[in-house]
Design a protein around this motif. Structure first.
Motif, PDB file in Angstrom:
ATOM      1  N   VAL A 411      85.741  34.193  69.184  1.00 17.78           N
ATOM      2  CA  VAL A 411      85.913  34.057  67.737  1.00 17.78           C
ATOM      3  C   VAL A 411      85.624  32.614  67.307  1.00 17.78           C
ATOM      4  O   VAL A 411      85.133  32.371  66.207  1.00 17.78           O
ATOM      5  CB  VAL A 411      87.328  34.513  67.304  1.00 17.78           C
ATOM      6  CG1 VAL A 411      88.387  33.560  67.758  1.00 17.78           C
ATOM      7  CG2 VAL A 411      87.393  34.714  65.821  1.00 17.78           C
ATOM      8  N   ILE A 413      83.361  30.683  68.736  1.00 16.91           N
ATOM      9  CA  ILE A 413      81.906  30.577  68.705  1.00 16.91           C
ATOM     10  C   ILE A 413      81.362  31.250  67.446  1.00 16.91           C
ATOM     11  O   ILE A 413      80.460  30.738  66.786  1.00 16.91           O
ATOM     12  CB  ILE A 413      81.306  31.201  69.977  1.00 16.91           C
ATOM     13  CG1 ILE A 413      81.717  30.346  71.184  1.00 16.91           C
ATOM     14  CG2 ILE A 413      79.795  31.283  69.886  1.00 16.91           C
ATOM     15  CD1 ILE A 413      81.060  30.716  72.458  1.00 16.91           C
ATOM     16  N   PHE A 415      82.908  31.570  64.630  1.00 14.68           N
ATOM     17  CA  PHE A 415      83.241  30.671  63.523  1.00 14.68           C
ATOM     18  C   PHE A 415      82.232  29.537  63.432  1.00 14.68           C
ATOM     19  O   PHE A 415      81.730  29.204  62.352  1.00 14.68           O
ATOM     20  CB  PHE A 415      84.660  30.133  63.748  1.00 14.68           C
ATOM     21  CG  PHE A 415      84.994  28.945  62.902  1.00 14.68           C
ATOM     22  CD1 PHE A 415      85.215  29.094  61.542  1.00 14.68           C
ATOM     23  CD2 PHE A 415      85.080  27.684  63.464  1.00 14.68           C
ATOM     24  CE1 PHE A 415      85.519  27.996  60.766  1.00 14.68           C
ATOM     25  CE2 PHE A 415      85.385  26.589  62.694  1.00 14.68           C
ATOM     26  CZ  PHE A 415      85.602  26.743  61.341  1.00 14.68           C
ATOM     27  N   VAL A 418      79.175  30.731  61.831  1.00 11.13           N
ATOM     28  CA  VAL A 418      79.269  30.916  60.387  1.00 11.13           C
ATOM     29  C   VAL A 418      79.172  29.575  59.658  1.00 11.13           C
ATOM     30  O   VAL A 418      78.445  29.435  58.684  1.00 11.13           O
ATOM     31  CB  VAL A 418      80.595  31.616  60.024  1.00 11.13           C
ATOM     32  CG1 VAL A 418      80.821  31.588  58.530  1.00 11.13           C
ATOM     33  CG2 VAL A 418      80.581  33.042  60.516  1.00 11.13           C
ATOM     34  N   THR A 520      82.241  41.346  70.575  1.00 12.03           N
ATOM     35  CA  THR A 520      82.520  41.822  69.231  1.00 12.03           C
ATOM     36  C   THR A 520      82.498  40.735  68.177  1.00 12.03           C
ATOM     37  O   THR A 520      81.796  40.845  67.173  1.00 12.03           O
ATOM     38  CB  THR A 520      83.921  42.469  69.193  1.00 12.03           C
ATOM     39  OG1 THR A 520      84.025  43.370  70.267  1.00 12.03           O
ATOM     40  CG2 THR A 520      84.125  43.189  67.890  1.00 12.03           C
ATOM     41  N   MET A 521      83.298  39.676  68.410  1.00 12.39           N
ATOM     42  CA  MET A 521      83.571  38.767  67.293  1.00 12.39           C
ATOM     43  C   MET A 521      82.323  38.018  66.828  1.00 12.39           C
ATOM     44  O   MET A 521      82.103  37.844  65.633  1.00 12.39           O
ATOM     45  CB  MET A 521      84.665  37.771  67.677  1.00 12.39           C
ATOM     46  CG  MET A 521      85.997  38.406  67.951  1.00 12.39           C
ATOM     47  SD  MET A 521      86.385  39.781  66.879  1.00 12.39           S
ATOM     48  CE  MET A 521      86.722  38.908  65.365  1.00 12.39           C
ATOM     49  N   LEU A 524      80.174  40.313  64.849  1.00 14.15           N
ATOM     50  CA  LEU A 524      80.841  40.683  63.600  1.00 14.15           C
ATOM     51  C   LEU A 524      80.704  39.555  62.572  1.00 14.15           C
ATOM     52  O   LEU A 524      80.467  39.789  61.393  1.00 14.15           O
ATOM     53  CB  LEU A 524      82.317  40.972  63.882  1.00 14.15           C
ATOM     54  CG  LEU A 524      83.171  41.417  62.708  1.00 14.15           C
ATOM     55  CD1 LEU A 524      82.628  42.687  62.114  1.00 14.15           C
ATOM     56  CD2 LEU A 524      84.602  41.639  63.153  1.00 14.15           C
ATOM     57  N   LEU A 525      80.836  38.332  63.043  1.00 18.20           N
ATOM     58  CA  LEU A 525      80.796  37.205  62.112  1.00 18.20           C
ATOM     59  C   LEU A 525      79.372  36.760  61.807  1.00 18.20           C
ATOM     60  O   LEU A 525      79.095  36.302  60.713  1.00 18.20           O
ATOM     61  CB  LEU A 525      81.592  36.029  62.696  1.00 18.20           C
ATOM     62  CG  LEU A 525      83.106  36.179  62.666  1.00 18.20           C
ATOM     63  CD1 LEU A 525      83.768  35.114  63.513  1.00 18.20           C
ATOM     64  CD2 LEU A 525      83.622  36.104  61.247  1.00 18.20           C
TER      65      LEU A 525
ATOM     66  N   ILE B  41      79.584  22.084  70.229  1.00 14.21           N
ATOM     67  CA  ILE B  41      80.612  22.927  69.609  1.00 14.21           C
ATOM     68  C   ILE B  41      81.978  22.264  69.727  1.00 14.21           C
ATOM     69  O   ILE B  41      82.729  22.160  68.750  1.00 14.21           O
ATOM     70  CB  ILE B  41      80.637  24.317  70.269  1.00 14.21           C
ATOM     71  CG1 ILE B  41      79.326  25.016  70.007  1.00 14.21           C
ATOM     72  CG2 ILE B  41      81.800  25.143  69.749  1.00 14.21           C
ATOM     73  CD1 ILE B  41      79.272  26.434  70.507  1.00 14.21           C
ATOM     74  N   THR B 314      90.090  38.622  70.437  1.00 13.28           N
ATOM     75  CA  THR B 314      90.457  39.040  69.099  1.00 13.28           C
ATOM     76  C   THR B 314      90.378  40.546  68.966  1.00 13.28           C
ATOM     77  O   THR B 314      91.275  41.189  68.428  1.00 13.28           O
ATOM     78  CB  THR B 314      89.500  38.433  68.073  1.00 13.28           C
ATOM     79  OG1 THR B 314      89.244  37.100  68.432  1.00 13.28           O
ATOM     80  CG2 THR B 314      90.090  38.494  66.692  1.00 13.28           C
ATOM     81  N   ILE B 352      91.552  33.096  62.586  1.00 15.62           N
ATOM     82  CA  ILE B 352      90.238  32.456  62.481  1.00 15.62           C
ATOM     83  C   ILE B 352      89.228  33.441  61.914  1.00 15.62           C
ATOM     84  O   ILE B 352      88.440  33.112  61.023  1.00 15.62           O
ATOM     85  CB  ILE B 352      89.756  31.964  63.868  1.00 15.62           C
ATOM     86  CG1 ILE B 352      90.670  30.862  64.376  1.00 15.62           C
ATOM     87  CG2 ILE B 352      88.320  31.454  63.789  1.00 15.62           C
ATOM     88  CD1 ILE B 352      90.312  30.390  65.754  1.00 15.62           C
ATOM     89  N   SER B 356      87.390  32.823  58.383  1.00 14.65           N
ATOM     90  CA  SER B 356      85.968  32.507  58.379  1.00 14.65           C
ATOM     91  C   SER B 356      85.140  33.635  57.783  1.00 14.65           C
ATOM     92  O   SER B 356      83.964  33.451  57.508  1.00 14.65           O
ATOM     93  CB  SER B 356      85.482  32.157  59.786  1.00 14.65           C
ATOM     94  OG  SER B 356      85.765  33.207  60.664  1.00 14.65           O
TER      95      SER B 356
END
Lengths: 601, 400, 264
Positions: A411, A413, A415, A418, A520-521, A524-525, B41, B314, B352, B356
């Motif tokens: 999540v 990564i 973020f 985004v 997934t995350m 998804l993002l 990152i 998550t 998060i 976001s």
């Protein structure tokens, strides 16, 4: 207890086993205990399968029913009609593009705005452009009417089904209350008061009854306890409610109702014929126009050809409509096919919901391709570097570092994608010296490429670690033998080390693929979440389109669906597909390694 | 031939050598590119996140951010400044358009436009600084507590969901989730590993167990989420709750823990077991006294990696345990002690995701977004780093 | 074939272990073929033979350590210790192993203190009294001729001792559970000559009270230490008898070839 006695037996005392319970000694019991807990992995895997299937099971049946209704209510017929309309719309858009390009060309040739306006608004031009655009209205109106009829049929049917369920509930309740020994509980009381209140608005009951009920209602509102006489009144109210509900059911005879959709076939044929004629008139005006640019003239010619094709398809279209049979059987296999190979995933629509896996599957695979395109060379390259080339110090630093990278939560990564990476990619695509690339600048900052690059970063540690292990496991003497015949480091690496470790590396890549497709995350993002099959005609540009994925759709929609609905079950079906894909990937990765071992022996 | 005949081992540069050097360099650059990408990152999130988490005055840590509940952020910007800024902005735009329309025709005029734009830019900057100084920011609770809310004729009022307050409940929720799930996973995983390494005999069942563990480790996390939702939330009727999240995450962590535990136990030399057995110890005694104690450091170390993975996930908690917003801490408002297990919690990874994807990105939401990501990365990174460092230590310390 | 329970020729008259027609298999590979021999009480019996001849396997059969290896089975034959068939289904293996101690090829002290290593055997029997354990520890260390070397550092880790000391510690550890028989699987193979001499000395002393069966590669050692020697070749017992017979006057040409160092 004396130790002396124990360790100095008069006679050998090992000739009898000591049993603790069920004739077993303590060690067998302990073994059984651990053994039973070891099966937990099998049990969990079994449970996962069980629960996925349990929740997904009803999907095919529900979807099948839904597709049957789609056919019976004539919605399918309407969709055939819509094909024609969509063709026309596409043609109109083509024409609009031509017009826009024409204006641009005029602008480039140095004309002022006024002159352009004059040129594109000559009577001929108007007759051509506007004349063409005007031809769709009648067809659109016709189709809209038919669509409304079909939707109403389907909705009424759905309503009937729901009311049927309600009636069944009332029947059950009434049966229960009819029993003179029935005692009204708290729930009944609440329901009773509610029904009483509602019945006061009912115009059909007489004044006396109403007054009586009004009075009782007032009493009950004051927390008065229920009396035996209330039971009768309650029953009466329930029955009234039952009848009222029953009246709301307007039975649908699909065979009759659908006639309303399929009727006026002749009118439709006439509409199409007229449309064809008036389009031809409009097209004729094009002759008088001078586009002053060979490319545009070419496109207008092409436009005319397309229209010819459009007219030609009329017969086939009408034939298809005539052939359409509402009572044709909907095959179960077709339901399965329309899930596995369906090109559309449309939910919560007022017409027909479609649960087609293809857009999601293609999205997942597209992103995986991008991710692996980067992750394989970098992951394997880094593994070779660290194991074969790097100094011990580098190795001792890089290995833990990459392992640390693998622990970055997905999540985070996502973020990063985004807030930073997506924007960076868009800015990059806007650079002037890259404008020769046909798909630059890109439209959306969140697209398959953004997600793919970030997933590559997540897959690299997996591929790196496993590939490095595989390379590390090669016996030293292979390398030494190669050096001994005078091979260089690079030759040794590429001709001896990599081929020997190849199966391990392939298995690493497959597990990396498993990680990517199950992630997934990030998707998804960052993937843009547009549920369409990306347009492959754009060449490499396809990688820069927003897509949706199997994992993403579950995460996004699971929280909002009604439990037990088709949509809910469809998401579990996607989960099942995902589960089996991951099993296959895992299994093949093991198979590759096992096969290699045999060769190695 | 040269006068001095080189012996045949002298170093020569050749085409082959150059390719060799090139290839080696290529591999090196690939490796370092990966390292740099990941480092970027870390650095980006650390720099931007520290702004939210740390502050320049004592106690140097933004306690409110770490402990408060997330709330809507109310921002009041001075209307006058804001409007002046808009005007300046539009003036700049007008000048820029004019300048572009001018093209190369009148360099002098173009120059003066550029000068004006520069001046306006400077004015804009100073106004922006002024705006930042005079604007008012309140979390929802502070806003409600205000006796006199700012005069709306002087201030422009904007609200941003989730952006105010702090992330206290999310930190606590994540900790609870991780502790519970790891406890469950350790117990189950250890039992399974003891069987696999000490008691199992090759056969169909053992093969099936191993295959299952391997396959389990490859199952996508979202599928675990679906499973947890189907089994714990719906079938067991636990609802979206802490305990459902525990079990879902524990099952996810199982393969890692089983594999790690088994590996550590197999690393214990045979002699320890045989020595004990030859003295008349039962199998269980020998495992208990001569295998488990020495395997435990390794098991725990590797399990921390499992913790890091679990804490980072998550997808499995999205529909089993996590709430987007809950303004009570887990121990607040319980009617019955067992309610503690059956309540949903906030969790950092889900938070998060929410901040976001569900709120816009601008200067007001940025602190919350980066701050959460930073704190989360810090927690997960701490676990992962501990695991990696401990393992290096354990490996060098326990050499039999 | 010898009829059961009759003394075998050239065997001791006071047997504590009696092996008859014993066979042993690893999966489908037979490791021992029809072994029959008696081992005398309070004697040192050496098992010799080239690598892979089955002597270690045979040794491990006496305390059923082979049970720990998967896929092993005994297609026929018996081993009796003190007249009890140790492969009978009612046998308590744990008690058997207390009765028959073992010292391994590679010294394997537990990673505990010297004291705890010896005390381990007592503790697993549930003995907790400190003074009793103290007494046994001292007794065993003295018995293994270690006491003087380690009495000041009993709480140090056993892993800090020299190889020879470790091996003697393992012997002491085996003594702590008061076995009748001690099996030694090449106890000196990993030791230097000085340490070997000390262990051999110890074996000499232990002979007074224990029956010792020792596997060795070193024929001089076998000749020096043992009362009787059995020569194994390819899973078969080729020759068994008093030392003088086996080393000086072997009946079988293979034995002669081996003891004179012509193969092995």
């Amino acid at each position: 207890m004396s130790a002396e006695k124990k360790v100095h037996p008069k006679q050998a005392d090992f000739h009898r086993k000591r049993a603790i319970a069920f004739g077993k000694d303590s060690d067998s019991i302990i073994k059984a205990f651990f053994g039973s807990s070891a099966t937990i992995a099998i049990v969990v895997l079994g449970l996962i399968t069980l629960f996925l299937f349990k929740e997904g099971a009803g999907f095919l049946k529900l979807y099948h029913t839904s597709l049957k209704e789609y056919r019976l209510s004539g919605l399918e017929y309407v969709d055939i009609l819509k094909e024609k309309r969509d063709d026309y719309t596409a043609l109109s858009r083509y024409l609009t593009d031509i017009r826009a390009d024409w204006i641009n060309h005029l602008k480039d040739s140095g004309m002022s705005a006024k002159e352009i306006a004059v040129t594109v608004r000559t009577p001929e031009a108007k007759a051509f452009f506007m004349g063409y655009m005007r031809n769709g209205s009648e067809m659109r109106r016709f189709i809209k009417e038919k669509m409304d009829v079909a939707i109403e049929i389907r909705d009424q049917h759905t309503t009937n089904k729901n009311l049927g369920d309600t009636l069944a509930n009332y029947t059950k309740k009434i049966e229960a209350v009819k029993n003179p020994n029935y005692i009204l509980n708290e729930e009944d009381r609440a329901r009773f008061i509610l029904l009483l209140k509602e019945s006061l608005n009912n115009g059909e009951i007489s004044i006396e009854v109403r007054t009586e009920r009004q009075f009782r209602y007032g009493e009950l509102e004051q927390e008065t306890p229920l009396e035996a006489s209330d039971l009768l009144l309650y029953l009466q109210l329930l029955e009234e409610q039952y009848n009222a509900t029953e009246r709301k059911i307007k039975p649908i005879d699909f065979d009759m109702a659908v006639l309303e959709v399929t009727s006026n076939y002749d009118i439709y044929a006439e509409i199409l014929r007229k449309q064809a004629l008036s389009i031809q008139v409009a097209l004729a005006h094009a002759e008088a126009l001078n586009f002053s640019h060979p490319e545009l003239a070419q496109r207008v010619l092409r436009f005319k050809e397309l229209n010819e094709l459009y007219f030609d398809s009329n017969d086939a279209h009408l034939e298809k409509l005539a052939q359409w049979d509402p009572s044709a059987k909907t095959l179960f296999l077709r339901t399965l096919a329309s899930f596995l190979m369906g090109k559309e995933w449309i939910t919560a629509s007022d017409q027909q919901d479609w649960y087609g896996l293809l857009p999601l599957l293609v999205g997942s695979l597209l992103i995986s391709v991008i991710a692996l395109f980067f992750a394989i060379p970098f992951g394997v390259g880094a593994a070779i570097y660290v194991n074969q080339i790097a100094s011990p110090l580098e190795r001792n630093l890089i290995k833990p570092y990459i392992e640390f990278v693998s622990a970055i939560p997905s999540v985070v990564i996502g973020f990063f994608g985004v807030v930073v990476f997506g924007e960076a990619i868009r800015l990059f695509s806007q650079l002037d010296f890259l404008s020769w690339m046909p798909f630059f600048p890109i439209q959306e900052r969140l697209n398959a490429f953004t997600a793919g690059c970030l997933l590559a970063l997540m897959a690299i540690p997996t591929i790196f670690t496993l590939a490095e292990d595989a390379i590390n496991n090669i016996p030293r003497h292979f390398k030494e033998a190669s050096y001994a015949v005078g091979a260089t480091q690079l030759q040794t690496t590429l001709r001896v080390i990599v081929p020997t470790a190849l199966s391990g590396i392939i298995s690493a890549v497959m597990l990396g693929f498993g990680r990517v497709i199950g992630e997934t995350m990030v998707v998804l993002l960052c993937a843009g979440n547009r549920i369409t099959i990306p347009d492959f005609s754009e060449g490499i540009g396809v990688f820069f389109q927003p897509v949706h994925t199997m994992t993403g759709i579950i995460a996004q929609e699971m929280g909002e669906v009604v439990h037990g609905s088709v949509h809910y079950r469809a998401l579990f079906m996607v989960g099942i597909v995902l589960f089996f894909i991951s099993l296959i990937i895992n299994y093949s990765a093991q198979w590759v390694v096992k096969k290699y071992r045999k060769v190695g022996d | 031939m040269a006068s001095e005949i080189p012996h045949s081992f002298v170093k020569r540069s050749s085409h082959k050598k150059r390719i060799e050097a090139l290839a080696v360099n290529l591999f090196r650059q690939m490796t370092y590119l990966v390292i740099l990408a990941a480092a970027y990152i870390f650095v980006d999130i650390t720099i931007n996140g520290s702004k939210a988490v740390f502050q320049s005055t004592a106690p140097y840590v933004n306690v409110q951010f770490l402990t408060d509940k997330p709330q809507t952020l109310h921002v009041f910007e001075p209307r006058e400044t804001y409007e002046t800024m808009q005007q300046v902005r539009s003036q700049i735009l007008v000048l820029e358009t004019k300048n572009r329309g001018l093209g190369e025709s009148d360099p002098e005029l173009s120059n003066s436009y550029a000068q004006q734009i520069k001046a306006l830019d400077a004015q804009y900057e100073s106004l922006d600084a002024q705006r930042k100084e005079t604007r008012l920011k309140y979390s929802d609770r502070e806003y409600r507590a205000l006796e006199v809310s700012p005069d709306l004729s002087n201030y422009k009022h904007d609200t941003y969901a989730y952006s105010g307050g702090g992330i206290g409940p999310a930190i606590i929720g994540t900790c609870l989730l991780v502790l519970g799930s790891i406890a469950i996973a350790l117990v189950l995983g250890l039992l399974c590993a003891v069987y696999l390494s000490e008691y199992s005999r090759p056969g169909k069942i053992l093969q099936a167990v191993r295959l299952s563990i391997l396959n389990l480790s490859g199952v996508p996390s979202i599928v675990f989420g679906l499973f947890g939702f189907g089994m714990f939330v719906l079938f067991f009727g636990w609802g979206v709750s802490l305990i459902a999240g525990w079990f879902t995450l524990a099952i996810m962590a199982l393969p890692v823990i089983i594999t790690a535990s088994e590996e550590s136990m197999r690393a214990i030399p045979r002699g320890f077991r045989e020595g004990a057995l030859a003295l008349g110890a039962t199998k269980w005694t020998s495992v208990r006294t001569n295998v488990l104690p020495y395997a435990l450091p390794g098991i725990l170390t590797s399990s921390i990696m499992g913790i890091a993975r679990v804490a980072g996930e998550t997808a499995p908690i999205m529909f089993t345990a996590a709430y987007a917003l809950r303004d009570q801490l887990p121990w607040e408002g319980l009617e019955h002690p067992s309610d503690f297990l059956f309540q949903g919690v906030m969790a950092l990874p889900y938070h998060i995701y929410v901040v976001s994807s569900k709120i816009p990105q601008n200067e007001y939401t940025r602190d919350m977004q980066y701050g959460t990501a930073f704190v989360f990365l810090l927690i997960v990174g701490f676990f992962a780093l501990t695991s990696i460092l401990l393992r290096i230590r354990v490996r060098s310390k326990y050499k039999w | 074939m010898n009829p059961k329970n009759t003394p075998l020729p050239s065997n001791p008259t006071n047997p504590i272990i009696e092996v008859r027609d014993f066979n042993f298999m690893y999966g489908s590979a037979q490791a021992l073929y029809d072994i029959s021999l008696d081992i005398g009480e309070k004697e040192v019996t050496a098992l010799i033979g080239p690598s892979g001849c089955g002597k270690s396997t045979f040794l491990r059969c006496f305390n059923r350590m082979n049970d720990l290896i998967d896929n092993t089975r005994i297609p026929g034959g018996t081993i009796k210790i003190s007249d009890v068939d140790i492969y009978h289904k009612d046998i308590d293996v744990i008690e058997l192993r207390k009765h028959v101690g073992m010292v391994f090829q590679k010294s394997n002290p537990f990673p505990k203190s010297i004291y705890e290593n010896i005390a381990y055997g007592l503790r697993i029997q549930g003995i907790k009294r400190k003074n009793e354990i103290d007494q046994v520890v001292e007794e065993c260390l003295r018995g293994a001729a270690l006491w003087d070397e380690v009495k000041d550092r009993l709480s140090d880790s056993a892993l800090g001792m020299s190889g020879g000391q470790q091996q003697r510690l393992c012997i002491a550890r085996a003594l702590a559970v008061k076995p009748k028989i001690i099996l030694m699987d090449e106890p000196c193979s990993a030791l230097d000559p000085v340490a070997t001499a000390k262990v051999e000395e110890l074996i000499h002393v232990l002979k007074e009270n224990y029956t010792i069966v020792i596997v060795t590669h070193n024929m001089q050692q076998a000749a020096r230490l043992s009362d009787r020697t059995a020569f194994f070749y390819l899973g078969k017992l080729i020759e068994y008898g008093p030392n003088e017979q086996v080393f000086m006057n072997p009946e079988n040409p293979k034995t002669e070839a081996y003891v004179s160092g012509r193969f092995g």
